[in-house]
Design a protein around this motif. Structure first.
Motif, PDB file in Angstrom:
ATOM      1  N   ARG A  86       0.556  -1.147  -0.066  1.00  0.00           N
ATOM      2  CA  ARG A  86       0.486  -0.066  -0.177  1.00  0.00           C
ATOM      3  C   ARG A  86       0.777   1.199  -0.006  1.00  0.00           C
ATOM      4  NH1 ARG A  86      -2.396   1.935   4.954  1.00  0.00           N
ATOM      5  NH2 ARG A  86      -0.446   1.156   6.134  1.00  0.00           N
ATOM      6  N   PRO A  87       0.640   2.518  -0.841  1.00  0.00           N
ATOM      7  CA  PRO A  87       1.132   3.550  -0.741  1.00  0.00           C
ATOM      8  C   PRO A  87       0.922   4.100   0.217  1.00  0.00           C
ATOM      9  CG  PRO A  87      -0.578   3.328  -2.550  1.00  0.00           C
ATOM     10  CD  PRO A  87       0.034   1.695  -1.894  1.00  0.00           C
ATOM     11  N   LEU A  88       1.891   4.802   1.124  1.00  0.00           N
ATOM     12  CA  LEU A  88       1.687   5.914   1.998  1.00  0.00           C
ATOM     13  C   LEU A  88       1.114   6.988   1.418  1.00  0.00           C
ATOM     14  CD1 LEU A  88       5.677   4.549   4.296  1.00  0.00           C
ATOM     15  CD2 LEU A  88       3.111   4.228   4.040  1.00  0.00           C
ATOM     16  N   ALA A 156       5.730   7.596  -1.600  1.00  0.00           N
ATOM     17  CA  ALA A 156       6.149   6.470  -0.549  1.00  0.00           C
ATOM     18  C   ALA A 156       5.233   5.105  -0.488  1.00  0.00           C
ATOM     19  CB  ALA A 156       6.242   7.252   0.470  1.00  0.00           C
ATOM     20  N   ARG A 157       6.867   3.836  -0.406  1.00  0.00           N
ATOM     21  CA  ARG A 157       6.057   2.782   0.077  1.00  0.00           C
ATOM     22  C   ARG A 157       6.905   1.868   0.929  1.00  0.00           C
ATOM     23  NH1 ARG A 157       2.363   0.125  -3.171  1.00  0.00           N
ATOM     24  NH2 ARG A 157       2.822   1.942  -4.872  1.00  0.00           N
ATOM     25  N   VAL A 158       6.630   1.001   1.936  1.00  0.00           N
ATOM     26  CA  VAL A 158       7.425   0.680   2.906  1.00  0.00           C
ATOM     27  C   VAL A 158       7.661  -0.600   1.187  1.00  0.00           C
ATOM     28  CG1 VAL A 158       7.334  -1.372   4.505  1.00  0.00           C
ATOM     29  CG2 VAL A 158       6.030   0.587   4.583  1.00  0.00           C
ATOM     30  N   GLU A 159       9.655  -0.979   2.295  1.00  0.00           N
ATOM     31  CA  GLU A 159       9.898  -1.926   1.545  1.00  0.00           C
ATOM     32  C   GLU A 159       9.706  -3.265   2.474  1.00  0.00           C
ATOM     33  OE1 GLU A 159      12.675  -1.452  -1.627  1.00  0.00           O
ATOM     34  OE2 GLU A 159      10.775  -0.360  -1.616  1.00  0.00           O
ATOM     35  N   ILE A 160       9.634  -4.238   1.617  1.00  0.00           N
ATOM     36  CA  ILE A 160      10.162  -5.941   2.645  1.00  0.00           C
ATOM     37  C   ILE A 160      11.314  -5.728   3.181  1.00  0.00           C
ATOM     38  CG2 ILE A 160       9.218  -8.149   2.360  1.00  0.00           C
ATOM     39  CD1 ILE A 160       6.603  -6.023   2.328  1.00  0.00           C
ATOM     40  N   GLU A 161      10.967  -5.764   4.499  1.00  0.00           N
ATOM     41  CA  GLU A 161      12.504  -6.376   4.267  1.00  0.00           C
ATOM     42  C   GLU A 161      12.374  -8.042   5.357  1.00  0.00           C
ATOM     43  OE1 GLU A 161      14.927  -3.568   7.133  1.00  0.00           O
ATOM     44  OE2 GLU A 161      12.282  -2.404   6.891  1.00  0.00           O
ATOM     45  N   PHE A 162      12.661  -9.287   4.934  1.00  0.00           N
ATOM     46  CA  PHE A 162      12.613 -10.381   5.238  1.00  0.00           C
ATOM     47  C   PHE A 162      13.809 -10.639   6.621  1.00  0.00           C
ATOM     48  CE2 PHE A 162      11.892 -11.024   1.271  1.00  0.00           C
ATOM     49  CZ  PHE A 162      10.304 -11.099   1.190  1.00  0.00           C
ATOM     50  N   ASN A 163      14.780  -9.757   6.968  1.00  0.00           N
ATOM     51  CA  ASN A 163      15.331 -10.281   7.809  1.00  0.00           C
ATOM     52  C   ASN A 163      15.754  -8.940   8.110  1.00  0.00           C
ATOM     53  OD1 ASN A 163      16.318 -13.270   8.027  1.00  0.00           O
ATOM     54  ND2 ASN A 163      17.201 -12.014   5.672  1.00  0.00           N
ATOM     55  N   ARG A 164      14.736  -7.873   8.970  1.00  0.00           N
ATOM     56  CA  ARG A 164      14.320  -6.701   9.637  1.00  0.00           C
ATOM     57  C   ARG A 164      15.066  -6.789  11.028  1.00  0.00           C
ATOM     58  NH1 ARG A 164      10.278  -3.265  11.391  1.00  0.00           N
ATOM     59  NH2 ARG A 164       8.339  -5.023  11.103  1.00  0.00           N
ATOM     60  N   LYS A 165      15.396  -5.992  12.030  1.00  0.00           N
ATOM     61  CA  LYS A 165      16.101  -5.892  13.028  1.00  0.00           C
ATOM     62  C   LYS A 165      14.766  -5.392  13.548  1.00  0.00           C
ATOM     63  CE  LYS A 165      20.822  -6.341  13.049  1.00  0.00           C
ATOM     64  NZ  LYS A 165      22.147  -6.129  12.991  1.00  0.00           N
ATOM     65  N   ASP A 166      14.369  -5.808  15.199  1.00  0.00           N
ATOM     66  CA  ASP A 166      13.394  -5.186  15.385  1.00  0.00           C
ATOM     67  C   ASP A 166      14.297  -4.122  17.093  1.00  0.00           C
ATOM     68  OD1 ASP A 166      14.593  -6.672  17.923  1.00  0.00           O
ATOM     69  OD2 ASP A 166      12.817  -7.461  18.251  1.00  0.00           O
ATOM     70  N   LYS A 167      13.700  -3.371  17.182  1.00  0.00           N
ATOM     71  CA  LYS A 167      13.739  -2.090  18.538  1.00  0.00           C
ATOM     72  C   LYS A 167      15.050  -2.618  19.044  1.00  0.00           C
ATOM     73  CE  LYS A 167      10.214   0.612  17.984  1.00  0.00           C
ATOM     74  NZ  LYS A 167       8.914   0.841  17.591  1.00  0.00           N
ATOM     75  N   SER A 168      15.296  -4.361  19.691  1.00  0.00           N
ATOM     76  CA  SER A 168      16.330  -4.939  20.138  1.00  0.00           C
ATOM     77  C   SER A 168      17.430  -4.903  19.652  1.00  0.00           C
ATOM     78  CB  SER A 168      15.518  -5.690  20.959  1.00  0.00           C
ATOM     79  OG  SER A 168      15.502  -7.282  20.296  1.00  0.00           O
ATOM     80  N   GLY A 169      16.747  -5.505  18.753  1.00  0.00           N
ATOM     81  CA  GLY A 169      19.091  -6.039  17.709  1.00  0.00           C
ATOM     82  C   GLY A 169      18.891  -6.796  17.564  1.00  0.00           C
ATOM     83  N   MET A 170      18.039  -7.632  17.457  1.00  0.00           N
ATOM     84  CA  MET A 170      17.176  -8.674  17.096  1.00  0.00           C
ATOM     85  C   MET A 170      17.286  -9.298  15.646  1.00  0.00           C
ATOM     86  SD  MET A 170      17.594 -10.696  20.945  1.00  0.00           S
ATOM     87  CE  MET A 170      16.932 -12.559  19.990  1.00  0.00           C
ATOM     88  N   GLN A 171      17.620  -9.918  14.750  1.00  0.00           N
ATOM     89  CA  GLN A 171      16.267 -10.177  14.059  1.00  0.00           C
ATOM     90  C   GLN A 171      14.945 -10.854  14.223  1.00  0.00           C
ATOM     91  OE1 GLN A 171      17.331 -10.050  10.730  1.00  0.00           O
ATOM     92  NE2 GLN A 171      19.369  -9.648  10.867  1.00  0.00           N
ATOM     93  N   LYS A 172      14.691 -10.354  13.115  1.00  0.00           N
ATOM     94  CA  LYS A 172      12.600 -10.608  13.153  1.00  0.00           C
ATOM     95  C   LYS A 172      12.577 -10.798  11.796  1.00  0.00           C
ATOM     96  CE  LYS A 172       9.168  -7.967  13.453  1.00  0.00           C
ATOM     97  NZ  LYS A 172       8.713  -6.751  14.098  1.00  0.00           N
ATOM     98  N   GLU A 173      11.906 -12.222  11.560  1.00  0.00           N
ATOM     99  CA  GLU A 173      10.903 -12.542  10.430  1.00  0.00           C
ATOM    100  C   GLU A 173       9.394 -11.397   9.778  1.00  0.00           C
ATOM    101  OE1 GLU A 173       9.994 -16.415   8.600  1.00  0.00           O
ATOM    102  OE2 GLU A 173      11.642 -16.836   9.607  1.00  0.00           O
TER     103      GLU A 173
END
Length: 176
Positions: A86-88, A156-173
């Motif tokens: 979805r566009p922002l 503007a559009r969100v980019e899909i990140e398959f290995n995005r880090k969450d706020k704590s710095g841990m990898q997140k699917e």
């Protein structure tokens, strides 16, 4: 869909949606063969769950059955979230995308018609005028900070990140 029908649907359904603490993002009515498809797109700051969509779908269906806004022809009702592509377009979309990587098409000097710079950056914070971004470094360079005003954004559009880090710095699917 005629403006009159769109307005009538929005006026009828928006109170149901907002009563659930959701935002009515869009109403789409299209033909699928002999049937019509009515797609209601909703979202919230906390996201959506399947049970809430099902409950809202039942309430919308009941409300549509009580009125003649859809006429006599058959239609299929779908209540869903906007999806990742979805566009922002609204301030709340940018707030919800805080922490996410976004692809921006910037306008040339505020002119929404001309294509300007393309920028991929993570949204760090949003206020009434614009947002603070972190532009990832290229080839081992450090990330840089950048400020972008809403008036400078063409798309503007969100980019899909398959290995995005969450706020704590841990990898997140990432869920797509």
């Amino acid at each position: 869909m005629s403006t009159t029908q769109s307005d009538r649907l929005r006026g009828l359904l928006e109170p149901l949606v907002t009563a659930k603490g959701l935002d009515l993002e869009d109403i789409e009515l299209s033909k699928a063969g002999r049937r019509r498809m009515l797609r209601i797109i909703v979202d919230s700051d906390e996201g959506l769950d399947l049970d809430l969509c099902a409950e809202l779908s039942r309430e919308i269906s009941d409300k549509l059955d009580e009125t003649d806004v859809m006429g006599e022809d058959e239609y299929q009702l779908e209540v869903s979230s906007p999806g990742a592509d979805r566009p922002l377009t609204e301030h709340r979309h940018y707030v919800r995308a805080t922490g996410r990587l976004v692809k921006f098409q910037l306008s040339v000097e505020g002119d929404k018609g001309d294509k300007g710079e393309e920028l991929i950056a993570r949204i760090l914070g949003v206020d009434d005028e614009g947002m603070d971004l972190e532009v990832p470094g290229v080839k081992g360079r450090k990330a840089t900070a950048r400020r972008v005003a809403f008036t400078d954004i063409a798309r503007a559009r969100v980019e899909i990140e398959f290995n995005r880090k969450d706020k704590s710095g841990m990898q997140k699917e990432e869920e797509a």
